[in-house]
Design an enzyme around this catalytic site. Sequence first.
Site, PDB file in Angstrom:
ATOM      1  N   GLU A 111      38.744  43.902  53.492  1.00 29.14           N
ATOM      2  CA  GLU A 111      39.501  44.383  52.332  1.00 29.14           C
ATOM      3  C   GLU A 111      40.244  45.668  52.713  1.00 29.14           C
ATOM      4  OE1 GLU A 111      37.753  44.184  48.360  1.00 29.14           O
ATOM      5  OE2 GLU A 111      38.386  46.259  48.052  1.00 29.14           O
TER       6      GLU A 111
ATOM      7  N   TYR B 115      44.463  46.264  44.175  1.00 30.90           N
ATOM      8  CA  TYR B 115      45.542  46.432  43.201  1.00 30.90           C
ATOM      9  C   TYR B 115      45.206  47.642  42.345  1.00 30.90           C
ATOM     10  CZ  TYR B 115      48.686  44.775  39.460  1.00 30.90           C
ATOM     11  OH  TYR B 115      49.675  44.629  38.536  1.00 30.90           O
TER      12      TYR B 115
ATOM     13  N   ARG C 174      39.410  42.492  35.853  1.00 29.45           N
ATOM     14  CA  ARG C 174      39.821  43.191  34.641  1.00 29.45           C
ATOM     15  C   ARG C 174      40.415  44.546  34.995  1.00 29.45           C
ATOM     16  NH1 ARG C 174      35.526  46.014  30.895  1.00 29.45           N
ATOM     17  NH2 ARG C 174      35.801  47.477  32.610  1.00 29.45           N
TER      18      ARG C 174
ATOM     19  N   GLN D  64      30.338  43.635  44.523  1.00 31.05           N
ATOM     20  CA  GLN D  64      30.443  45.086  44.620  1.00 31.05           C
ATOM     21  C   GLN D  64      29.606  45.504  45.817  1.00 31.05           C
ATOM     22  OE1 GLN D  64      31.619  47.932  43.649  1.00 31.05           O
ATOM     23  NE2 GLN D  64      30.537  48.623  41.820  1.00 31.05           N
TER      24      GLN D  64
ATOM     25  N   ALA E 160      44.907  49.315  39.248  1.00 29.96           N
ATOM     26  CA  ALA E 160      44.952  48.950  37.819  1.00 29.96           C
ATOM     27  C   ALA E 160      45.806  49.916  37.003  1.00 29.96           C
ATOM     28  CB  ALA E 160      43.541  48.894  37.243  1.00 29.96           C
TER      29      ALA E 160
ATOM     30  N   HIS F  83      44.586  41.014  45.084  1.00 31.58           N
ATOM     31  CA  HIS F  83      43.818  41.371  43.882  1.00 31.58           C
ATOM     32  C   HIS F  83      44.813  41.536  42.737  1.00 31.58           C
ATOM     33  CE1 HIS F  83      40.090  43.185  46.081  1.00 31.58           C
ATOM     34  NE2 HIS F  83      40.678  42.270  46.835  1.00 31.58           N
TER      35      HIS F  83
ATOM     36  N   ALA G  21      38.328  39.530  32.970  1.00 28.77           N
ATOM     37  CA  ALA G  21      38.857  38.803  34.124  1.00 28.77           C
ATOM     38  C   ALA G  21      38.915  37.299  33.818  1.00 28.77           C
ATOM     39  CB  ALA G  21      37.974  39.068  35.341  1.00 28.77           C
TER      40      ALA G  21
ATOM     41  N   LYS H 280      33.792  33.274  33.822  1.00 27.30           N
ATOM     42  CA  LYS H 280      34.827  33.355  34.872  1.00 27.30           C
ATOM     43  C   LYS H 280      34.900  32.038  35.640  1.00 27.30           C
ATOM     44  CE  LYS H 280      34.219  37.946  36.389  1.00 27.30           C
ATOM     45  NZ  LYS H 280      34.092  39.034  37.335  1.00 27.30           N
TER      46      LYS H 280
HETATM   47  P1  FAD Z   1      35.017  41.493  33.925  1.00 27.55           P
HETATM   48  O1  FAD Z   1      34.618  40.270  34.641  1.00 27.55           O
HETATM   49  O2  FAD Z   1      35.965  41.343  32.782  1.00 27.55           O
HETATM   50  O3  FAD Z   1      33.672  42.214  33.430  1.00 27.55           O
HETATM   51  C1  FAD Z   1      33.704  43.492  32.816  1.00 27.55           C
HETATM   52  C2  FAD Z   1      32.545  43.621  31.846  1.00 27.55           C
HETATM   53  O4  FAD Z   1      32.723  42.679  30.749  1.00 27.55           O
HETATM   54  C3  FAD Z   1      31.178  43.283  32.436  1.00 27.55           C
HETATM   55  O5  FAD Z   1      30.251  44.149  31.860  1.00 27.55           O
HETATM   56  C4  FAD Z   1      30.923  41.830  32.024  1.00 27.55           C
HETATM   57  O6  FAD Z   1      29.549  41.547  31.862  1.00 27.55           O
HETATM   58  C5  FAD Z   1      31.665  41.715  30.711  1.00 27.55           C
HETATM   59  N1  FAD Z   1      32.324  40.395  30.539  1.00 27.55           N
HETATM   60  C6  FAD Z   1      32.987  39.699  31.508  1.00 27.55           C
HETATM   61  N2  FAD Z   1      33.532  38.591  30.979  1.00 27.55           N
HETATM   62  C7  FAD Z   1      33.223  38.583  29.665  1.00 27.55           C
HETATM   63  C8  FAD Z   1      33.536  37.705  28.592  1.00 27.55           C
HETATM   64  N3  FAD Z   1      34.298  36.623  28.794  1.00 27.55           N
HETATM   65  N4  FAD Z   1      33.048  38.005  27.367  1.00 27.55           N
HETATM   66  C9  FAD Z   1      32.298  39.121  27.152  1.00 27.55           C
HETATM   67  N5  FAD Z   1      31.985  39.996  28.138  1.00 27.55           N
HETATM   68  C10 FAD Z   1      32.452  39.744  29.371  1.00 27.55           C
HETATM   69  N6  FAD Z   1      39.562  47.407  40.519  1.00 27.55           N
HETATM   70  C11 FAD Z   1      40.894  47.633  40.647  1.00 27.55           C
HETATM   71  O7  FAD Z   1      41.483  48.356  39.844  1.00 27.55           O
HETATM   72  N7  FAD Z   1      41.624  47.055  41.663  1.00 27.55           N
HETATM   73  C12 FAD Z   1      41.051  46.224  42.574  1.00 27.55           C
HETATM   74  O8  FAD Z   1      41.735  45.722  43.467  1.00 27.55           O
HETATM   75  C13 FAD Z   1      39.645  45.969  42.464  1.00 27.55           C
HETATM   76  N8  FAD Z   1      39.023  45.129  43.341  1.00 27.55           N
HETATM   77  C14 FAD Z   1      37.687  44.864  43.187  1.00 27.55           C
HETATM   78  C15 FAD Z   1      37.061  43.956  44.070  1.00 27.55           C
HETATM   79  C16 FAD Z   1      35.715  43.675  43.958  1.00 27.55           C
HETATM   80  C17 FAD Z   1      35.072  42.678  44.902  1.00 27.55           C
HETATM   81  C18 FAD Z   1      34.942  44.322  42.949  1.00 27.55           C
HETATM   82  C19 FAD Z   1      33.460  44.062  42.845  1.00 27.55           C
HETATM   83  C20 FAD Z   1      35.538  45.210  42.057  1.00 27.55           C
HETATM   84  C21 FAD Z   1      36.914  45.488  42.163  1.00 27.55           C
HETATM   85  N9  FAD Z   1      37.568  46.346  41.274  1.00 27.55           N
HETATM   86  C22 FAD Z   1      38.926  46.594  41.410  1.00 27.55           C
HETATM   87  C23 FAD Z   1      36.800  47.049  40.223  1.00 27.55           C
HETATM   88  C24 FAD Z   1      36.817  46.262  38.879  1.00 27.55           C
HETATM   89  O9  FAD Z   1      38.130  46.210  38.363  1.00 27.55           O
HETATM   90  C25 FAD Z   1      35.874  46.994  37.911  1.00 27.55           C
HETATM   91  O10 FAD Z   1      34.550  46.903  38.363  1.00 27.55           O
HETATM   92  C26 FAD Z   1      35.984  46.597  36.447  1.00 27.55           C
HETATM   93  O11 FAD Z   1      35.247  47.556  35.668  1.00 27.55           O
HETATM   94  C27 FAD Z   1      35.438  45.221  36.098  1.00 27.55           C
HETATM   95  O12 FAD Z   1      36.227  44.238  36.577  1.00 27.55           O
HETATM   96  P2  FAD Z   1      35.750  42.688  36.479  1.00 27.55           P
HETATM   97  O13 FAD Z   1      36.859  41.866  36.958  1.00 27.55           O
HETATM   98  O14 FAD Z   1      34.430  42.525  37.084  1.00 27.55           O
HETATM   99  O15 FAD Z   1      35.650  42.576  34.876  1.00 27.55           O
END
Ligand code: FAD
Length: 298
Positions: free
Chosen positions: A17, A49, A109, A177, A51, A79, A125, A166
């Site tokens: 990455e 990316y 997200r 993570q 955010a 991303h 997401a 998802k």
């Molecule tokens: P989600 O999957 O939306 O989850 C967020 C929260 O909502 C969680 O607590 C989950 O339990 C809950 N949730 C999820 N889906 C639902 C649903 N349908 N209904 C109700 N609750 C739900 N950030 C950046 O800005 N740019 C990047 O490029 C980036 N790359 C990353 C790569 C990896 C491998 C990881 C692990 C993280 C990365 N992040 C990045 C950080 C990430 O954006 C944050 O951790 C963010 O807070 C959560 O993103 P997520 O996609 O996991 O969110």
Amino acid sequence: MDISKLFDHKKIIYSLEIFPPKKDTPYNVIYNTLLKMRGLPVDFISVTYGAGGSKAQREKTIEIASLILSTYHTEPVAHLTCVNSDREEVHAELELLKANGVQNIMVLRGDISPDVPPKEDFKHASDLAEFIKDFDPSFNLLGACYPEGHYQAESLEQDIENLKIKIEHGVTHLVTQLFFDNNKFYEFLEKTEKAGIHVPIEAGIMPITSLRQIERTVALSGASVPARLSRLFSRYGENPRALFDAGIYYATEQIMDLIDHNVRGIHLYTMNSVETATRISDSIQNVIEAENNPINAA
Ligand code: FAD
């Protein structure tokens, strides 16, 4: 290429990455980084990316992903976060990704900044995954997961339930993570399996190689730090070269243990460090090759 197909014939995949150049960093820094990483035996390189960044900053992700494909002939994963975007903006980005031949997207997200109110169109997401699959089902989607639970989830169990949404919306592969305690990851695998999640889960590993990383990344990720790792920090914290070596050593050991436990993938958070990527890749590439081609192992 749809990278989910790799799992059909590989026991374990290996990926890196990187992040796009920050505002004031000249582009040739990332070009040089990629040039030096080009020879490494990786299945894909993912590009983060920003955010909360500007449109120009965010478009760098697509530009670099496209460069990885066209110039370095390695499969990119772009991303894409949705917290600060509306449907039109995501639509435009998908058009651009498609035009550039980028087929794999890590759907995210993004973190909610206290200074930037989130837009309304996508809450999670999983909403982004659904939107992308409606736009073009041929995009292959990856998603993030959290062995120690996402910081906003009420429990790890609830976070895992949410992960399933998802996957229902088209995510074929998860990347974790960063974590430092493999036992947390093994417990997480057990729980996801029990919850009915069967997509491959790549382990996200970040070698801690500098004091700055200890202070920022470790604190921000909330990952638990085993006593053995803390001891390395206090023993070598004042000696940058020794700390670098100790961080590489710890991460390599972590990876070897994961491979021994039949992990499906290793995703290395390189922090754009060629030295980190090269040293880890050099020390594990024959092992990964042997796992994927056992006939050649002897
Ligand atoms: P989600 O999957 O939306 O989850 C967020 C929260 O909502 C969680 O607590 C989950 O339990 C809950 N949730 C999820 N889906 C639902 C649903 N349908 N209904 C109700 N609750 C739900 N950030 C950046 O800005 N740019 C990047 O490029 C980036 N790359 C990353 C790569 C990896 C491998 C990881 C692990 C993280 C990365 N992040 C990045 C950080 C990430 O954006 C944050 O951790 C963010 O807070 C959560 O993103 P997520 O996609 O996991 O969110």
